[in-house]
Design a protein around this motif. Structure first.
Motif, PDB file in Angstrom:
ATOM      1  N   GLU A 193       0.843  -1.195   0.000  1.00 21.53           N
ATOM      2  CA  GLU A 193       0.000   0.000   0.000  1.00 21.53           C
ATOM      3  C   GLU A 193       0.875   1.240   0.000  1.00 21.53           C
ATOM      4  O   GLU A 193       1.724   1.427   0.874  1.00 21.53           O
ATOM      5  CB  GLU A 193      -0.908   0.002   1.232  1.00 21.53           C
ATOM      6  CG  GLU A 193      -2.020   1.047   1.157  1.00 21.53           C
ATOM      7  CD  GLU A 193      -3.125   0.802   2.171  1.00 21.53           C
ATOM      8  OE1 GLU A 193      -3.588   1.782   2.759  1.00 21.53           O
ATOM      9  OE2 GLU A 193      -3.517  -0.369   2.368  1.00 21.53           O
ATOM     10  N   GLU A 220      -2.198   5.098   0.495  1.00 19.75           N
ATOM     11  CA  GLU A 220      -3.549   4.544   0.607  1.00 19.75           C
ATOM     12  C   GLU A 220      -4.046   3.882  -0.674  1.00 19.75           C
ATOM     13  O   GLU A 220      -5.237   3.695  -0.880  1.00 19.75           O
ATOM     14  CB  GLU A 220      -4.542   5.627   1.052  1.00 19.75           C
ATOM     15  CG  GLU A 220      -4.212   6.210   2.426  1.00 19.75           C
ATOM     16  CD  GLU A 220      -5.260   7.203   2.884  1.00 19.75           C
ATOM     17  OE1 GLU A 220      -6.141   7.549   2.069  1.00 19.75           O
ATOM     18  OE2 GLU A 220      -5.206   7.613   4.057  1.00 19.75           O
ATOM     19  N   GLN A 221      -3.120   3.538  -1.554  1.00 13.06           N
ATOM     20  CA  GLN A 221      -3.485   2.838  -2.785  1.00 13.06           C
ATOM     21  C   GLN A 221      -2.659   1.558  -2.895  1.00 13.06           C
ATOM     22  O   GLN A 221      -1.440   1.577  -2.729  1.00 13.06           O
ATOM     23  CB  GLN A 221      -3.228   3.726  -4.008  1.00 13.06           C
ATOM     24  CG  GLN A 221      -3.742   3.103  -5.306  1.00 13.06           C
ATOM     25  CD  GLN A 221      -3.589   4.055  -6.486  1.00 13.06           C
ATOM     26  OE1 GLN A 221      -3.014   5.134  -6.354  1.00 13.06           O
ATOM     27  NE2 GLN A 221      -4.099   3.665  -7.647  1.00 13.06           N
ATOM     28  N   LYS A 222      -3.352   0.434  -3.151  1.00 10.08           N
ATOM     29  CA  LYS A 222      -2.653  -0.836  -3.243  1.00 10.08           C
ATOM     30  C   LYS A 222      -1.993  -0.985  -4.608  1.00 10.08           C
ATOM     31  O   LYS A 222      -2.636  -0.809  -5.641  1.00 10.08           O
ATOM     32  CB  LYS A 222      -3.626  -1.987  -2.978  1.00 10.08           C
ATOM     33  CG  LYS A 222      -4.086  -2.040  -1.529  1.00 10.08           C
ATOM     34  CD  LYS A 222      -5.022  -3.202  -1.274  1.00 10.08           C
ATOM     35  CE  LYS A 222      -5.427  -3.237   0.199  1.00 10.08           C
ATOM     36  NZ  LYS A 222      -6.366  -4.336   0.493  1.00 10.08           N
TER      37      LYS A 222
END
Length: 399
Positions: free
Chosen positions: A217, A220-222
């Protein structure tokens, strides 16, 4: 009236199809293939089948109280505790509904820990190298590199190991697996979907992920990336379950399933399945729907061992049921086959002096057999083609 299938006729057809450099040809390599690699005494198999891999993992994690409790829940849900793919899918299914609470007594943190530990155990067991350069994987790779092709070869695999990469790289055969870059290779969806790949590169599509794919991550983005080394503490992207990577088309799973669909839909495509038992319903649906949409395509499923286990019990009932309804899905077991929806035994209906083909027709206990369902035998068949391919293509172009 009994129906028989002539082995000479169908081996000739297979040889001719595989010898064309302008035909879309693909291979689907699944769980049974690593079992074909010969190993020193006491070292076989190089990678166990799903059942034995699961038994090993269950034993390794027998001291983990949470895992033992999980297996009891697997039993209650009537899932198979001897199938690590079912177990991993079960964990991920629970994890999706555990946010902010507990499910079946497990918190989200418990399930994340179990998922991570199961993946680590899988990596421990299957992070191996091929023992030499004469394995079935090397024979497949040598065949791929034997001529320049107008249409590149596609290899699809549900395996997470690195055996295909090992063989291709040892022979310096360029390939594309959807990832680009060097430090943290990222998945290039545009290159995959629009086929923006050099024509001389083999395509390698790892549908269920790989032991060197990871997720992390960032802001906040995988993000998903591929590494050149195996990392113990990272989040391994091994994905046998049917959950769709959070349903995002930007993730590899759906993009690679789409790639399988697109391949089969090409005019006159040939996809050879090896080591696949037809136990993945989502993959089965993808294959069958593509075959329905493209009557000119052919999928040949080479099945290991005899058609029946004993007393009329079919060894691969799902494969057989599908093949009996689809003219362009053929199933070859050692002793029987379903070809053009017709079930029958292998039986010679014409003679030949073609020694190359006769090598692959054997008699076992007075039963005629074609044993291409053994990945080692099938890649011997491919090796036999090397040297004949160039002449075949030259003759067809001269005509």
């Amino acid at each position: 009236m009994s129906i028989y299938h002539d082995p000479i006729r169908h081996l000739e057809y297979l040889r001719q199809s595989l010898s064309q450099d302008s035909k879309p040809i693909g291979f689907f390599i699944s769980a049974g293939c690593p079992l074909s690699v010969q190993m020193p005494e006491g070292k076989w198999p190089l990678i166990p089948d799903v059942k034995n891999l699961t038994l090993w993992i269950n034993n390794e994690m027998s001291a983990n109280e949470k895992y033992v409790a999980l297996l009891l829940e697997v039993d209650k849900a009537k899932k198979d505790r001897n199938n690590i793919e079912d177990i991993l899918s079960f964990i991920r299914g629970l994890k999706q509904v555990s946010v902010g609470g507990k499910v079946r007594g497990f918190s989200e943190k418990d399930l994340e820990s179990l998922e991570s530990e199961v993946c680590k155990q899988i990596v421990r067991k299957i992070n191996v190298e091929l023992p030499n350069n004469q394995t079935p994987y090397h024979k497949l790779s040598k065949w791929i590199s034997s001529i320049d092709r107008e249409i590149p070869i596609d290899i699809f695999t549900t395996n997470y190991d690195l055996l295909l990469e090992d063989s291709l790289e040892s022979l310096e055969i360029p390939y594309f697996d959807g990832f680009v870059g060097s430090k943290k290779s990222f998945f290039d969806l545009r290159a995959v979907e629009n086929n923006l790949i050099p024509i001389h590169w083999t395509r390698l599509w790892k549908i269920h992920g790989s032991i060197n794919w990871y997720q992390e991550e960032i802001q906040e983005q995988k993000k998903i990336y591929r590494s050149s080394e195996i990392k113990e503490d990272a989040s391994h992207l091994i994905y046998p379950s049917h959950l769709k990577y959070e349903q995002s088309r930007k993730m590899p799973y759906l993009a690679l399933i789409d790639q399988l669909n697109r391949f089969i839909r090409q005019k006159s495509s040939l996809l050879v399945l090896s080591g696949y038992s037809f136990n993945d319903e989502h993959l089965n649906d993808t294959i069958i729907n593509a075959l329905k949409a493209n009557p000119s395509a052919m999928v040949l499923a080479l099945m290991h061992d005899s058609y029946f286990i004993k007393d009329g019990i079919e060894r691969y009932p799902k494969a057989n049921k599908l093949a009996l309804d689809r003219h362009n899905l053929n199933v070859w077991a050692f002793d029987k086959a379903i070809i053009g929806t017709n079930y029958g035994e292998w039986k010679k209906q014409k003679e030949t002096e073609d020694k190359d083909l006769l090598r692959f027709i054997t008699m076992e206990e007075e039963i005629l057999q074609i044993r291409l369902g053994d990945f080692a035998t099938f890649t011997d068949f491919l090796k036999m083609l090397i040297g004949n391919i160039s002449e075949t293509n030259k003759d067809s172009k001269d005509d």
